[in-house]
Every structure is written in structure tokens, then in C-alpha cells.
Design an enzyme around this catalytic site. Sequence first.
Site, PDB file in Angstrom:
ATOM      1  N   GLU A 225       0.873  -1.170   0.000  1.00  0.00           N
ATOM      2  CA  GLU A 225       0.000   0.000   0.000  1.00  0.00           C
ATOM      3  C   GLU A 225       0.909   1.218   0.000  1.00  0.00           C
ATOM      4  O   GLU A 225       1.498   1.560   1.031  1.00  0.00           O
ATOM      5  CB  GLU A 225      -0.931  -0.020   1.215  1.00  0.00           C
ATOM      6  CG  GLU A 225      -1.781  -1.280   1.321  1.00  0.00           C
ATOM      7  CD  GLU A 225      -2.651  -1.533   0.110  1.00  0.00           C
ATOM      8  OE1 GLU A 225      -2.852  -0.602  -0.703  1.00  0.00           O
ATOM      9  OE2 GLU A 225      -3.123  -2.670  -0.058  1.00  0.00           O
ATOM     10  N   CYS A 259      -2.123   9.133   3.044  1.00  0.00           N
ATOM     11  CA  CYS A 259      -1.717   8.571   1.750  1.00  0.00           C
ATOM     12  C   CYS A 259      -2.755   8.783   0.668  1.00  0.00           C
ATOM     13  O   CYS A 259      -2.419   8.799  -0.523  1.00  0.00           O
ATOM     14  CB  CYS A 259      -1.384   7.086   1.896  1.00  0.00           C
ATOM     15  SG  CYS A 259      -2.740   6.069   2.523  1.00  0.00           S
TER      16      CYS A 259
END
Length: 478
Positions: A225, A259
Site C-alpha cells: 500500500e 496517503c
Amino acid sequence: MSQDAEATADGAVPDHDLDAVFQRQRQASRRIAASDLEARQESLGRLRGMVTDNRSAIAEAISQDFGNRSRDETDMLEVVPTLGAIRYARRKLAGWMKPQRRHVDLAFQPASAWVRHEPLGVVGIIAPWNYPLLLALSPLVDALAAGNRVMVKPSELAPRFADLLQRLIAERFDPEQVAVVIGGVEAAQRFSSLPFDHLLFTGSTAVGRKVMQAAAENLTPVTLELGGKSPAIVCPDYPLDKAASSIAFGKFLNAGQTCIAPDYALVPNDKIAAFAEAVMASARRAYPAIAGNDDYSAIIGDRHYQRLRDAVETVRSEGATVLSHEDTGADSGRKIGPTVVFGAAPESLLMTEEIFGPVLPIVGYDSLDDAIRYVAARDRPLALYCFSDDKSAQAKVLDGTMSGGVTLNGTLLHVAQDSLPFGGVGTSGMGAYHGFDGFRRLSHVRSVYKVGAFNVFERLGPPWGKLAGMASRLLSRR
């Protein structure tokens, strides 16, 4: 790791302890039968109790690591989603664990087929500093739901939280089931080189490459990720103030250290200035002041703080327009107020690298097709945001771009849905987890085929004869 495990002076886990924890879990995963539904539910319940009983301590540790982060922000953005993930998994787990029947072709009848979701074994989780609780425990929920044993490596940039998590996990879980190991970069490198049955990493693309390289030595499958420059496309039909409010909300939470935060906004050329002012107005409503405001997060460390300030000053000196909420200065406790930039050079750091801070560049476009081409020409982002009430415009953006996930007419919210997979694509990551997708990602989907009363293929030969030829011709014509 057990509470009495040896540690070096800097808090790192020595090689022999790290290896010992891994070997204990690995041997247990091979020796002990897969846990049943009741055991997995009990583990998830213990994890839930750990979080609910320590909410204040968790928020305090994270705030100290940042220099300041709102306790409410930690509660809403980390604790609540973590508890939601646990609740969702516990409700759905019985159904997830049931063997799934699969179709058997007529040519193979009588027979039956199904798949079983079985634990992989030992799963490693490397968590980042920006959401240290959520991004450690959310994959842990999926790993425990799948019946795995788990080792977690928190970020060294959040040392107080890492120490707290290690202690809390050790109080609630046997180290053969869940262990937290702490330490710096070297410990993380050793961790990623262990022969896990699966390794899940959340962090930067650059570090993700190194993690994948280390895992490849052991043929360890990975879920990465990562991040990237997630765009927010404001379509011409959408109310400008409404889009600005949503983008400001998603951008300035946690001071942009998210993010999936909108990295930049694509706005019609004739609306750039108005949009920039609307974003700043929304930021000022949310954060009337920056210095001394406990609702506004600090930047995690001096290096990140200076990187952001330098990037803004560089484009300012080159002629870009910079709107700032508040000039907090060097004595701000590493706080940078919400900032909007337009007219930045395409080759500048703000326009080429993931910002990961409270700075929003605005890029103008002439037509929606131009905006789509701009996004499609760049690395595939972790998230994409499209603001439009026109279904054809929404479809055009979705069809013309690729990203890990999407929220329409808002920001961040797709990641909060336990029923949706979360993951990147291309340089923003590989693999996805959350809910059933996480359960499946961290399970071995084992296929089972059971022959019925007789086996037709065994009766066909060898030695192959006319009956086999007739069967082959018949099956080929279907």
C-alpha cells in the site's frame, strides 16, 4: 514479542529475538490445526477490548510522536475505523469461513467441487507513522480473521506509540499468535527479509520497492500500500465552494499526512483563483488559527517539515502564486498552515512528487478531456476524486483514468467502507485488503474436487480407444 524479550539500547529487537519470535510462530502455524470460528472471534474480541480500554493512552502517545495531533482526530480517523473493521469482520466471519461450492462441468460428473479459505501461516505487517494505529491494526484484523499468526513492525518515527502497542499486544496475546517488534531502519530491513507466508507493507513507493526486493528472496507474496499524487478533478458543472470544502477537508486533516489525501486539484482555468480562495476560506473556518491550535496536526519530523517549507519557497521564488493560512515560522512546533499554490512549474517538487503535507497545488484545464489526459499520462494514483453531478462526466472520468480507489463528490470516504477493497495499482501499490477482500488476501484459497460414484476419465483409458475418441469429439463440439 514477549514482555521479557531482550532489547538493544536503541529499543531495537536483536536478530536472535526477531528470528526466535518468527520461528515460534512458524512452528505453531505448522503444528497446530487452523483455528475455528470461535477462536477467531475471541481473538478479534480481545483486540477490540485492547483498543477501547486504551483510547486515551493511544491518542496521547500518537500526539506526542507528532508533536501535536488532535485527540479527536485520532479517535475519528483511527480508533473508530479500527473498531468498525473489527465489528464488520466479527459479523461476517462465519459466512466468509464457509466452504464455497463451485461448478463442476457436465463432462466430469458425477462429482463435487468447493474451495476452502485456509490460514497462510505467519503474516508480517510493516506499518507507517502517519496513521500508526489504523494501519497496523486494520491488516491485523484481516490476518486474525483469516486465522493467521502475525508479527507487526510499527514505524520508528512513532516510537511512543510503537512502545505502547508492543506492551498492549503482549498483555492480550500470546507471542505465538501476535507479536510487535520495534526498532529502526535496520530492524525493518531484517523484518522484511524474514520468510513470511505473506508480507503487507504500507509506506512510500521507494521503500516499497526495497521491501518487495527483500521479500522476493524468500518468494514471499506481498501486499504493498504505497501512495502517489492523488488528483481531485473539479468538473465544470459542480458548485465550486462545495468542491473546495470537500477537498480542503480531505487535504488538511492530519496536516495532509494521509496517503489518500488529494495531492493536487484540477480546476477549469477560469475558476482557479476563485477555487483557491474558496479552499483557503474553508481551511480558515475549520482552523481559525494554526499556532497553538490543538485541532491542527504538526508535521511528524524536522526533515519532513523542512522539505515542505523548501518546496513552497522554491515555487514562490519562481513566480507561483502562494496563498497561506498563517505564516507559522520556525518556532511553530513543526506546523505548516494550509497552503494553496497555483502556477507552479511542472518540473517542481510539488508537481512531481507526492506532497504528504498541507500544500495543495492547483492545475488548470481547458476541457474535461484535457484533465483526464493529464491524469492518465502520469503514474496511477492510490486515490482519485471526481466532483460532478453529471453522470456522463463521472463515467467519462472513471473510464478514462485508473486509480486504486475513487470517491465521487467527496474525499477519503471510500477507504472507510469495510465492504470495499483498499489498495493501489501500479506504482501506488499491489493487492488490496479490508473486509472480505482482506480475509481472502490473507488466506490460501484451497480447491477441493471430490469424485462421485464413478470416474468417467479413468474409464476412458488408457489404453486409449474408440470411446476416448468419441468423447473427445463430443466434448470439443460443445
